[in-house]
Motif scaffolding. Sequence first.
Motif, mmCIF file in Angstrom:
data_model
loop_
_atom_site.group_PDB
_atom_site.id
_atom_site.type_symbol
_atom_site.label_atom_id
_atom_site.label_comp_id
_atom_site.label_asym_id
_atom_site.label_seq_id
_atom_site.Cartn_x
_atom_site.Cartn_y
_atom_site.Cartn_z
ATOM 1 N N ALA A 264 -21.489 66.445 -67.262
ATOM 2 C CA ALA A 264 -22.297 67.597 -67.671
ATOM 3 C C ALA A 264 -23.190 67.258 -68.856
ATOM 4 N N GLY A 265 -24.265 68.050 -69.040
ATOM 5 C CA GLY A 265 -25.161 67.880 -70.184
ATOM 6 C C GLY A 265 -26.467 67.196 -69.802
ATOM 7 N N GLY A 266 -27.438 67.258 -70.715
ATOM 8 C CA GLY A 266 -28.771 66.732 -70.446
ATOM 9 C C GLY A 266 -28.806 65.291 -69.968
ATOM 10 N N VAL A 267 -27.954 64.414 -70.521
ATOM 11 C CA VAL A 267 -27.984 62.995 -70.151
ATOM 12 C C VAL A 267 -27.390 62.770 -68.743
ATOM 13 N N ALA A 268 -26.709 63.783 -68.214
ATOM 14 C CA ALA A 268 -26.193 63.685 -66.836
ATOM 15 C C ALA A 268 -27.345 63.573 -65.839
ATOM 16 N N ALA A 269 -28.576 63.828 -66.323
ATOM 17 C CA ALA A 269 -29.753 63.681 -65.458
ATOM 18 C C ALA A 269 -30.139 62.212 -65.293
#
Length: 325
Positions: A264-269
Amino acid sequence: MLILSLESSCDETSAAVTYGREIKSNIIASQVDIHRLYGGVVPEIASRAHTEAISRITYQALDEAGVTIKDIEAVAVTNTPGLIGALLVGVNFAKSLAFANKKPLIPVNHIKGHIAANYNVHKELEPPFIAFVISGGHTSIIDVKSYTDFVTIGQTRDDAMGEAFDKVARVMGLPYPGGAEMDRLAEIGDSEAIKFPSAAIADNTYDMSFSGLKTSVINYLHNKEQKNEHFSREDVAASFTKTIVESCVKKLSMITSLDKLVIAGGVAANSHLRKRLSKFADLNDIKLYIPPLNLCGDNAAMIGLQAYYEYMSGKTAGTNLNAKA
Ligand code: KG4
Ligand code: ZN
Protein backbone atom coordinates in the motif's frame (compact mmCIF):
# COMPACT_ATOMS: atom_id res chain seq x y z
CA MET A 1 -23.40 1.94 4.96
CA LEU A 2 -23.01 5.12 2.91
CA ILE A 3 -19.98 7.10 4.12
CA LEU A 4 -18.69 10.51 3.08
CA SER A 5 -14.94 10.62 3.69
CA LEU A 6 -12.37 13.41 3.66
CA GLU A 7 -8.59 13.34 3.31
CA SER A 8 -6.29 16.37 3.70
CA SER A 9 -3.19 15.05 5.46
CA CYS A 10 -0.60 16.21 2.93
CA ASP A 11 -0.90 17.74 -0.55
CA GLU A 12 -4.09 16.16 -1.86
CA THR A 13 -7.55 17.44 -0.94
CA SER A 14 -9.94 14.58 -1.46
CA ALA A 15 -13.56 13.64 -0.74
CA ALA A 16 -15.27 10.36 -1.53
CA VAL A 17 -18.51 8.46 -1.08
CA THR A 18 -18.19 4.75 -0.30
CA TYR A 19 -20.63 2.00 0.50
CA GLY A 20 -18.92 -0.83 2.39
CA ARG A 21 -16.08 -1.82 0.05
CA GLU A 22 -17.61 -0.08 -2.93
CA ILE A 23 -16.47 3.33 -4.20
CA LYS A 24 -19.29 5.59 -5.45
CA SER A 25 -17.06 8.62 -6.06
CA ASN A 26 -13.50 9.67 -5.27
CA ILE A 27 -12.58 13.28 -6.10
CA ILE A 28 -8.94 14.33 -5.72
CA ALA A 29 -7.62 17.88 -6.01
CA SER A 30 -3.86 17.61 -6.20
CA GLN A 31 -1.64 20.51 -5.10
CA VAL A 32 1.42 19.05 -6.81
CA ASP A 33 1.65 21.87 -9.35
CA ILE A 34 1.79 24.47 -6.55
CA HIS A 35 4.42 22.67 -4.44
CA ARG A 36 6.56 21.80 -7.48
CA LEU A 37 7.72 25.44 -7.57
CA TYR A 38 9.40 24.87 -4.19
CA GLY A 39 10.67 21.33 -4.82
CA GLY A 40 8.54 19.87 -2.01
CA VAL A 41 5.42 20.36 0.10
CA VAL A 42 5.20 23.74 1.87
CA PRO A 43 2.93 23.07 4.90
CA GLU A 44 1.34 26.52 5.18
CA ILE A 45 0.56 26.61 1.45
CA ALA A 46 -0.92 23.11 1.71
CA SER A 47 -3.28 24.16 4.53
CA ARG A 48 -4.49 27.20 2.59
CA ALA A 49 -5.06 25.18 -0.57
CA HIS A 50 -7.05 22.56 1.39
CA THR A 51 -9.22 25.32 2.87
CA GLU A 52 -9.94 26.69 -0.60
CA ALA A 53 -10.77 23.30 -2.14
CA ILE A 54 -12.47 21.22 0.53
CA SER A 55 -16.03 22.48 0.25
CA ARG A 56 -16.10 22.30 -3.56
CA ILE A 57 -14.50 18.83 -3.59
CA THR A 58 -17.00 17.52 -1.02
CA TYR A 59 -20.06 18.63 -2.98
CA GLN A 60 -18.48 17.29 -6.17
CA ALA A 61 -18.06 13.87 -4.48
CA LEU A 62 -21.72 13.87 -3.36
CA ASP A 63 -22.88 14.92 -6.84
CA GLU A 64 -20.85 12.29 -8.62
CA ALA A 65 -22.19 9.60 -6.30
CA GLY A 66 -25.72 10.85 -7.00
CA VAL A 67 -26.49 11.46 -3.33
CA THR A 68 -27.01 14.40 -0.98
CA ILE A 69 -25.67 14.93 2.52
CA LYS A 70 -29.06 13.69 3.82
CA ASP A 71 -28.41 10.22 2.34
CA ILE A 72 -25.00 9.96 4.02
CA GLU A 73 -24.94 7.76 7.13
CA ALA A 74 -21.56 8.82 8.57
CA VAL A 75 -18.72 11.28 7.92
CA ALA A 76 -15.14 9.96 8.06
CA VAL A 77 -11.90 11.93 8.14
CA THR A 78 -8.14 11.36 8.31
CA ASN A 79 -7.09 12.72 11.71
CA THR A 80 -3.53 11.30 11.90
CA PRO A 81 -0.66 11.20 10.85
CA GLY A 82 0.23 14.09 8.54
CA LEU A 83 0.92 17.82 8.45
CA ILE A 84 -0.90 19.31 11.44
CA GLY A 85 -2.31 22.38 9.67
CA ALA A 86 -3.41 20.29 6.70
CA LEU A 87 -5.08 17.65 8.89
CA LEU A 88 -6.93 20.32 10.87
CA VAL A 89 -8.66 21.59 7.72
CA GLY A 90 -10.22 18.17 7.06
CA VAL A 91 -10.96 17.42 10.72
CA ASN A 92 -12.74 20.72 11.35
CA PHE A 93 -14.68 20.53 8.10
CA ALA A 94 -15.77 16.94 8.82
CA LYS A 95 -16.75 17.83 12.39
CA SER A 96 -18.96 20.71 11.23
CA LEU A 97 -20.55 18.59 8.52
CA ALA A 98 -21.20 15.66 10.87
CA PHE A 99 -22.64 17.64 13.73
CA ALA A 100 -24.70 20.07 11.63
CA ASN A 101 -26.28 17.08 9.89
CA LYS A 102 -26.42 14.81 12.98
CA LYS A 103 -24.23 12.08 11.49
CA PRO A 104 -21.68 9.95 13.32
CA LEU A 105 -18.04 11.06 12.88
CA ILE A 106 -15.36 8.42 12.22
CA PRO A 107 -11.67 9.28 12.66
CA VAL A 108 -9.34 7.27 10.42
CA ASN A 109 -5.57 6.73 10.58
CA HIS A 110 -4.08 7.60 7.17
CA ILE A 111 -1.82 4.52 7.11
CA LYS A 112 -4.73 2.19 7.83
CA GLY A 113 -6.53 3.94 4.99
CA HIS A 114 -3.70 3.18 2.54
CA ILE A 115 -3.99 -0.50 3.43
CA ALA A 116 -7.80 -0.44 3.10
CA ALA A 117 -7.48 0.76 -0.53
CA ASN A 118 -6.93 -2.92 -1.29
CA TYR A 119 -10.38 -3.92 0.00
CA ASN A 120 -12.06 -2.25 -2.95
CA VAL A 121 -10.45 -4.42 -5.62
CA HIS A 122 -9.59 -7.55 -3.63
CA LYS A 123 -13.02 -8.59 -2.41
CA GLU A 124 -11.75 -11.77 -0.79
CA LEU A 125 -9.03 -10.02 1.21
CA GLU A 126 -9.51 -10.13 4.97
CA PRO A 127 -7.16 -9.97 7.99
CA PRO A 128 -4.95 -11.37 9.32
CA PHE A 129 -2.22 -10.38 6.85
CA ILE A 130 1.08 -8.52 6.69
CA ALA A 131 0.97 -5.05 5.13
CA PHE A 132 3.93 -3.20 3.64
CA VAL A 133 3.11 0.51 3.58
CA ILE A 134 5.44 2.60 1.42
CA SER A 135 4.71 6.25 0.77
CA GLY A 136 6.23 9.72 0.81
CA GLY A 137 5.89 9.86 4.59
CA HIS A 138 5.92 6.24 5.75
CA THR A 139 7.68 2.92 5.38
CA SER A 140 6.25 0.30 7.70
CA ILE A 141 5.75 -3.42 7.90
CA ILE A 142 2.52 -3.95 9.81
CA ASP A 143 0.92 -7.05 11.27
CA VAL A 144 -2.78 -6.48 10.55
CA LYS A 145 -4.45 -8.74 13.11
CA SER A 146 -8.02 -7.63 12.43
CA TYR A 147 -9.65 -4.81 10.45
CA THR A 148 -8.86 -2.40 13.28
CA ASP A 149 -6.03 -4.03 15.24
CA PHE A 150 -2.58 -3.18 13.83
CA VAL A 151 0.93 -3.83 15.16
CA THR A 152 3.97 -2.25 13.47
CA ILE A 153 6.74 -4.84 13.30
CA GLY A 154 9.25 -2.91 11.19
CA GLN A 155 9.84 0.60 9.91
CA THR A 156 12.33 3.04 8.46
CA ARG A 157 14.78 4.52 10.95
CA ASP A 158 15.11 7.73 8.91
CA ASP A 159 13.65 8.78 5.54
CA ALA A 160 10.54 7.20 4.07
CA MET A 161 10.96 5.27 0.82
CA GLY A 162 9.05 7.84 -1.28
CA GLU A 163 11.09 10.62 0.29
CA ALA A 164 14.30 8.86 -0.80
CA PHE A 165 12.95 8.61 -4.37
CA ASP A 166 11.97 12.28 -4.34
CA LYS A 167 15.27 13.54 -2.88
CA VAL A 168 17.42 11.60 -5.36
CA ALA A 169 15.15 12.73 -8.20
CA ARG A 170 15.53 16.34 -7.08
CA VAL A 171 19.35 16.16 -7.16
CA MET A 172 19.06 14.72 -10.68
CA GLY A 173 17.02 17.79 -11.66
CA LEU A 174 13.68 16.00 -11.99
CA PRO A 175 10.49 17.85 -10.99
CA TYR A 176 8.72 17.13 -7.65
CA PRO A 177 7.53 14.50 -6.85
CA GLY A 178 10.18 12.54 -8.69
CA GLY A 179 9.08 8.96 -7.88
CA ALA A 180 7.06 8.39 -11.05
CA GLU A 181 9.76 9.91 -13.30
CA MET A 182 12.44 7.75 -11.60
CA ASP A 183 10.25 4.74 -12.42
CA ARG A 184 10.20 5.72 -16.11
CA LEU A 185 13.97 6.39 -16.28
CA ALA A 186 14.75 3.11 -14.50
CA GLU A 187 12.90 1.27 -17.27
CA ILE A 188 15.56 2.27 -19.81
CA GLY A 189 18.62 2.22 -17.54
CA ASP A 190 21.02 -0.58 -16.55
CA SER A 191 20.18 -1.69 -13.01
CA GLU A 192 23.61 -3.35 -12.60
CA ALA A 193 25.60 -0.27 -13.67
CA ILE A 194 26.27 1.21 -10.20
CA LYS A 195 26.58 -0.46 -6.80
CA PHE A 196 24.74 1.35 -3.99
CA PRO A 197 24.44 0.29 -0.31
CA SER A 198 21.36 -1.69 0.72
CA ALA A 199 18.47 -0.07 2.61
CA ALA A 200 17.88 -3.30 4.53
CA ILE A 201 19.53 -2.89 7.95
CA ALA A 202 21.85 -5.86 8.53
CA ASP A 203 20.29 -7.12 11.74
CA ASN A 204 17.40 -9.33 12.76
CA THR A 205 14.77 -6.54 12.80
CA TYR A 206 12.41 -5.71 9.94
CA ASP A 207 13.70 -2.11 9.93
CA MET A 208 15.09 -0.24 6.94
CA SER A 209 17.24 2.87 6.49
CA PHE A 210 17.34 5.01 3.37
CA SER A 211 19.68 7.82 4.41
CA GLY A 212 22.92 5.95 3.65
CA LEU A 213 21.64 4.88 0.25
CA LYS A 214 20.36 8.38 -0.53
CA THR A 215 23.68 9.98 0.49
CA SER A 216 25.62 7.47 -1.57
CA VAL A 217 23.60 8.29 -4.71
CA ILE A 218 23.90 12.03 -4.08
CA ASN A 219 27.68 11.72 -3.55
CA TYR A 220 27.94 9.76 -6.80
CA LEU A 221 26.08 12.51 -8.67
CA HIS A 222 28.12 15.35 -7.10
CA ASN A 223 31.35 13.51 -7.80
CA LYS A 224 30.50 13.12 -11.47
CA GLU A 225 29.49 16.76 -11.67
CA GLN A 226 32.66 18.05 -10.00
CA LYS A 227 34.86 15.99 -12.29
CA ASN A 228 32.76 17.05 -15.24
CA GLU A 229 32.25 13.41 -16.09
CA HIS A 230 29.27 12.11 -17.99
CA PHE A 231 26.78 9.91 -16.15
CA SER A 232 23.58 8.25 -17.17
CA ARG A 233 20.49 9.37 -15.23
CA GLU A 234 18.76 6.24 -16.47
CA ASP A 235 21.48 4.01 -14.98
CA VAL A 236 21.36 5.89 -11.66
CA ALA A 237 17.56 5.55 -11.52
CA ALA A 238 17.71 1.85 -12.44
CA SER A 239 20.52 1.01 -9.99
CA PHE A 240 18.91 3.00 -7.16
CA THR A 241 15.50 1.39 -7.79
CA LYS A 242 17.00 -2.09 -7.92
CA THR A 243 18.82 -1.48 -4.62
CA ILE A 244 15.57 -0.37 -2.96
CA VAL A 245 13.52 -3.21 -4.41
CA GLU A 246 16.06 -5.87 -3.37
CA SER A 247 16.24 -4.31 0.12
CA CYS A 248 12.47 -4.75 0.42
CA VAL A 249 12.67 -8.37 -0.71
CA LYS A 250 15.44 -9.00 1.82
CA LYS A 251 13.41 -7.71 4.78
CA LEU A 252 10.12 -9.27 3.64
CA SER A 253 11.76 -12.65 3.16
CA MET A 254 12.78 -12.60 6.84
CA ILE A 255 9.13 -12.74 7.94
CA THR A 256 8.30 -16.29 8.98
CA SER A 257 5.04 -17.91 7.86
CA LEU A 258 4.19 -15.03 5.54
CA ASP A 259 1.24 -16.18 3.45
CA LYS A 260 -0.71 -12.98 2.70
CA LEU A 261 1.14 -9.79 1.79
CA VAL A 262 -0.62 -6.49 1.11
CA ILE A 263 1.24 -3.56 -0.46
CA ALA A 264 0.00 0.00 0.00
CA GLY A 265 0.95 3.68 -0.42
CA GLY A 266 2.21 5.94 -3.20
CA VAL A 267 5.40 3.93 -3.88
CA ALA A 268 3.26 0.81 -4.46
CA ALA A 269 2.76 2.38 -7.91
CA ASN A 270 6.40 1.64 -8.77
CA SER A 271 6.37 -0.78 -11.70
CA HIS A 272 9.73 -2.41 -10.86
CA LEU A 273 8.69 -3.05 -7.27
CA ARG A 274 5.32 -4.47 -8.37
CA LYS A 275 7.04 -6.88 -10.79
CA ARG A 276 9.72 -7.99 -8.35
CA LEU A 277 7.33 -8.49 -5.45
CA SER A 278 5.00 -10.53 -7.69
CA LYS A 279 7.93 -12.78 -8.52
CA PHE A 280 8.95 -13.00 -4.85
CA ALA A 281 5.37 -13.92 -3.90
CA ASP A 282 5.09 -16.57 -6.63
CA LEU A 283 8.38 -18.20 -5.64
CA ASN A 284 7.41 -18.32 -1.96
CA ASP A 285 3.76 -19.28 -2.26
CA ILE A 286 2.59 -15.95 -0.89
CA LYS A 287 -0.71 -14.42 -1.94
CA LEU A 288 0.12 -10.86 -2.97
CA TYR A 289 -2.38 -7.97 -2.98
CA ILE A 290 -1.48 -4.70 -4.71
CA PRO A 291 -3.85 -1.74 -5.13
CA PRO A 292 -4.61 -0.40 -8.63
CA LEU A 293 -2.54 2.65 -9.59
CA ASN A 294 -5.39 5.12 -8.97
CA LEU A 295 -5.68 3.99 -5.32
CA CYS A 296 -1.95 3.93 -4.45
CA GLY A 297 -1.59 7.67 -3.79
CA ASP A 298 -3.54 9.74 -1.27
CA ASN A 299 -7.31 9.68 -1.78
CA ALA A 300 -10.42 9.85 0.40
CA ALA A 301 -12.00 6.59 -0.82
CA MET A 302 -9.36 4.58 1.06
CA ILE A 303 -10.35 6.52 4.22
CA GLY A 304 -14.01 5.62 3.65
CA LEU A 305 -13.13 1.94 3.12
CA GLN A 306 -11.32 1.78 6.47
CA ALA A 307 -13.97 3.93 8.17
CA TYR A 308 -16.57 1.26 7.52
CA TYR A 309 -14.63 -1.21 9.71
CA GLU A 310 -13.82 1.44 12.34
CA TYR A 311 -17.54 2.19 12.62
CA MET A 312 -18.41 -1.51 12.86
CA SER A 313 -16.09 -1.81 15.84
CA GLY A 314 -17.62 1.24 17.50
CA LYS A 315 -14.78 3.68 16.89
CA THR A 316 -16.58 6.99 16.43
CA ALA A 317 -15.60 10.40 17.81
CA GLY A 318 -17.27 13.45 19.31
CA THR A 319 -16.83 17.21 18.93
CA ASN A 320 -13.57 16.99 20.85
CA LEU A 321 -11.85 15.08 17.98
CA ASN A 322 -8.45 16.59 17.28
CA ALA A 323 -5.80 16.13 14.60
CA LYS A 324 -2.45 14.58 15.53
CA ALA A 325 0.66 15.08 13.43
O1 KG4 B 1 0.96 7.84 -0.50
P1 KG4 B 1 1.40 9.10 -1.11
O2 KG4 B 1 0.57 9.70 -2.21
O3 KG4 B 1 1.58 10.22 -0.04
C1 KG4 B 1 2.00 9.99 1.26
O4 KG4 B 1 1.18 9.54 2.11
O5 KG4 B 1 3.21 10.24 1.50
O6 KG4 B 1 2.89 8.83 -1.66
C2 KG4 B 1 3.59 9.79 -2.40
C3 KG4 B 1 4.97 9.25 -2.72
C4 KG4 B 1 5.89 10.30 -3.32
O7 KG4 B 1 7.13 10.23 -2.63
C5 KG4 B 1 6.05 9.84 -4.77
O8 KG4 B 1 7.27 10.21 -5.37
C6 KG4 B 1 5.93 8.34 -4.61
O9 KG4 B 1 4.89 8.18 -3.67
N1 KG4 B 1 5.63 7.67 -5.89
C7 KG4 B 1 6.46 6.79 -6.49
C8 KG4 B 1 5.83 6.41 -7.70
N2 KG4 B 1 4.63 7.07 -7.78
C9 KG4 B 1 4.52 7.84 -6.66
N3 KG4 B 1 7.66 6.31 -6.12
C10 KG4 B 1 8.26 5.43 -6.93
N4 KG4 B 1 7.72 5.02 -8.12
C11 KG4 B 1 6.52 5.47 -8.53
N5 KG4 B 1 5.99 5.05 -9.69
ZN1 ZN C 1 -0.43 8.73 2.00
